[in-house]
Design an enzyme around this catalytic site. Sequence first.
Site, PDB file in Angstrom:
ATOM      1  N   VAL A  19      40.970  35.598  37.601  1.00 29.78           N
ATOM      2  CA  VAL A  19      40.584  36.706  36.716  1.00 29.78           C
ATOM      3  C   VAL A  19      41.685  37.769  36.675  1.00 29.78           C
ATOM      4  O   VAL A  19      42.097  38.226  35.593  1.00 29.78           O
ATOM      5  CB  VAL A  19      39.241  37.332  37.163  1.00 29.78           C
ATOM      6  CG1 VAL A  19      38.878  38.521  36.285  1.00 29.78           C
ATOM      7  CG2 VAL A  19      38.132  36.289  37.148  1.00 29.78           C
ATOM      8  N   ARG A  51      49.107  37.317  49.359  1.00 28.16           N
ATOM      9  CA  ARG A  51      50.395  36.612  49.509  1.00 28.16           C
ATOM     10  C   ARG A  51      51.265  36.860  48.278  1.00 28.16           C
ATOM     11  O   ARG A  51      51.127  36.152  47.271  1.00 28.16           O
ATOM     12  CB  ARG A  51      50.136  35.118  49.702  1.00 28.16           C
ATOM     13  CG  ARG A  51      49.500  34.794  51.059  1.00 28.16           C
ATOM     14  CD  ARG A  51      49.319  33.308  51.248  1.00 28.16           C
ATOM     15  NE  ARG A  51      48.319  32.770  50.316  1.00 28.16           N
ATOM     16  CZ  ARG A  51      47.020  32.715  50.591  1.00 28.16           C
ATOM     17  NH1 ARG A  51      46.557  33.123  51.745  1.00 28.16           N
ATOM     18  NH2 ARG A  51      46.183  32.242  49.705  1.00 28.16           N
ATOM     19  N   ILE A 138      29.869  37.807  28.634  1.00 25.92           N
ATOM     20  CA  ILE A 138      28.735  38.198  27.768  1.00 25.92           C
ATOM     21  C   ILE A 138      28.446  39.692  27.917  1.00 25.92           C
ATOM     22  O   ILE A 138      28.167  40.161  29.019  1.00 25.92           O
ATOM     23  CB  ILE A 138      27.460  37.398  28.123  1.00 25.92           C
ATOM     24  CG1 ILE A 138      27.738  35.899  28.112  1.00 25.92           C
ATOM     25  CG2 ILE A 138      26.331  37.765  27.182  1.00 25.92           C
ATOM     26  CD1 ILE A 138      26.570  35.057  28.608  1.00 25.92           C
ATOM     27  N   GLU A 192      32.954  24.501  42.888  1.00 26.43           N
ATOM     28  CA  GLU A 192      33.924  24.914  43.914  1.00 26.43           C
ATOM     29  C   GLU A 192      33.964  23.874  45.038  1.00 26.43           C
ATOM     30  O   GLU A 192      32.999  23.113  45.212  1.00 26.43           O
ATOM     31  CB  GLU A 192      33.459  26.231  44.550  1.00 26.43           C
ATOM     32  CG  GLU A 192      33.236  27.360  43.585  1.00 26.43           C
ATOM     33  CD  GLU A 192      34.496  28.165  43.338  1.00 26.43           C
ATOM     34  OE1 GLU A 192      35.477  27.977  44.080  1.00 26.43           O
ATOM     35  OE2 GLU A 192      34.487  28.963  42.401  1.00 26.43           O
ATOM     36  N   LYS A 207      23.051  38.204  40.827  1.00 27.55           N
ATOM     37  CA  LYS A 207      23.020  38.618  39.415  1.00 27.55           C
ATOM     38  C   LYS A 207      21.608  39.067  39.014  1.00 27.55           C
ATOM     39  O   LYS A 207      21.447  40.045  38.275  1.00 27.55           O
ATOM     40  CB  LYS A 207      23.509  37.468  38.541  1.00 27.55           C
ATOM     41  CG  LYS A 207      25.000  37.167  38.757  1.00 27.55           C
ATOM     42  CD  LYS A 207      25.405  35.838  38.157  1.00 27.55           C
ATOM     43  CE  LYS A 207      26.903  35.575  38.335  1.00 27.55           C
ATOM     44  NZ  LYS A 207      27.292  34.204  37.985  1.00 27.55           N
ATOM     45  N   GLY A 309      35.257  32.005  34.369  1.00 23.73           N
ATOM     46  CA  GLY A 309      36.592  31.669  33.847  1.00 23.73           C
ATOM     47  C   GLY A 309      37.455  32.907  33.769  1.00 23.73           C
ATOM     48  O   GLY A 309      36.948  34.030  33.617  1.00 23.73           O
TER      49      GLY A 309
HETATM   50  N1  HSE Z   1      30.372  30.676  40.136  1.00 21.05           N
HETATM   51  C1  HSE Z   1      29.768  31.289  38.991  1.00 21.05           C
HETATM   52  C2  HSE Z   1      29.198  30.215  38.086  1.00 21.05           C
HETATM   53  C3  HSE Z   1      30.688  32.131  38.180  1.00 21.05           C
HETATM   54  O1  HSE Z   1      29.231  29.021  38.393  1.00 21.05           O
HETATM   55  O2  HSE Z   1      28.670  30.595  37.056  1.00 21.05           O
HETATM   56  C4  HSE Z   1      30.993  33.445  38.797  1.00 21.05           C
HETATM   57  O3  HSE Z   1      29.867  34.246  38.868  1.00 21.05           O
END
Ligand code: HSE
Length: 435
Positions: A19, A51, A138, A192, A207, A309
């Site tokens: 980001v 780094r 959004i 991830e 959230k 993203g």
């Molecule tokens: N890891 C989150 C997702 C995005 O999969 O939507 C960041 O909040």
Amino acid sequence: MKPVEARPVRVALLGCGTVGAQVVRLLTEQAVDLAARVGAPIELAGIAVRRPNKHPGIPAELLTTDAAALVASDVDVVVEVIGGIEPARTLLGAALAAGKSVVTANKALLAEYGAELFTAADASGADLYFEASVAGAIPLLRPLRESLVGDRITRVTGIVNGTTNFILSAMAATGAGYRETLDEASRLGYAEADPTADVDGFDAASKAAILASLAFHSRVSAADVHREGIAAVSAADITAAKLLGRTVKLLAICERVTERDGSESVAVRVHPAMIPLSHPLASVGDAFNAVFVEADAAGQLMFYGRGAGGAPTASAVLGDLVAVARNRVIGGRAPRESAYAALPVRPMGQTPTRYHISLDVADRAGVLAQVAAVFAEHDVSIAAVRQEGRSVDASLVIVTHAASDAALRSTVDKVAGLPVVRKVVSVMRVEGEAP
Ligand code: HSE
């Protein structure tokens, strides 16, 4: 375009990952337009990273490993895209205490220490903006904080985690199970290396806390949110949903509940649920996010877009940065924390929900009556039953009316233990239609 001559608004950027790098790119590429929109140039004073040698393409003179010194330097605004609680909490606390406005994408920090940050912002008169913390690109928090502030929001239902939406959408498309779909999502880069925060619902719960706080003018923290992830969603659950004209989504649900005495509370939860294919959230596929807001006067609103993203999240960060910078140049402030309603959080056990239960049972007289008796015993009303005989066994599908979640859970536990029940095929909450 006429050059803008006002004193620059100096910005410290904390973090330069996916980001942060996009924030730097947009700040550079759009410098002239941003200056015109703000009324002063936005100047990147420094970027704190761990780094410095890992950021080719970023001017080396901007990089520092001393985030605290950067925050303490003569910057006006601190933009934080590091994530996690520390050192972000200490750094943003120091910035706000010194009257420096903050733009952050840090949902975990806001969901746990939002009240602390708002208090620090109010004490010094600094701004605190966090649009990127929920649903990436959004525009959602500003509509809740500003556009809808004259209305009475009753419910916010969101798909706010892209990873889990990608996995559930893929399971629905292929019929594959959870584990193999997660592996495929990891291989494609949609999950991830450690997907815990996403698949176990922690990300969505943070959230949900932020959304509930804004929607209901009350302090709701991550610990107040009932949380279930998607690891237990099976291919059988997805098939059962399809047979009922529904689909399975991981939902963040924030609702205003009116008690019998007319008082109000809020229920905030994250769990997988079956929703009808006709529901606006049902068509939200892949890694997209969408949030469905219901308000007394506005009615139903839907916000849809990319929830993660680099560039999409940076778009939300830049929007906040322009707002903060404008406030610095022409005066004004972000809305303060609005927690005056102080609605209590209703425990999950007392929250009204609806269940779908699919069972394999013995096919003989009295079985349906035995199962139905357990529902009656727990005061759970059945909305629909479908039974299909298959030689010695039968498939029994039950959808309930709304009842307390605790009563529904006890019902399911007791039904599962009945000798006539051969197998519990699927149990899942149902959302999105009139009880
Ligand atoms: N890891 C989150 C997702 C995005 O999969 O939507 C960041 O909040």
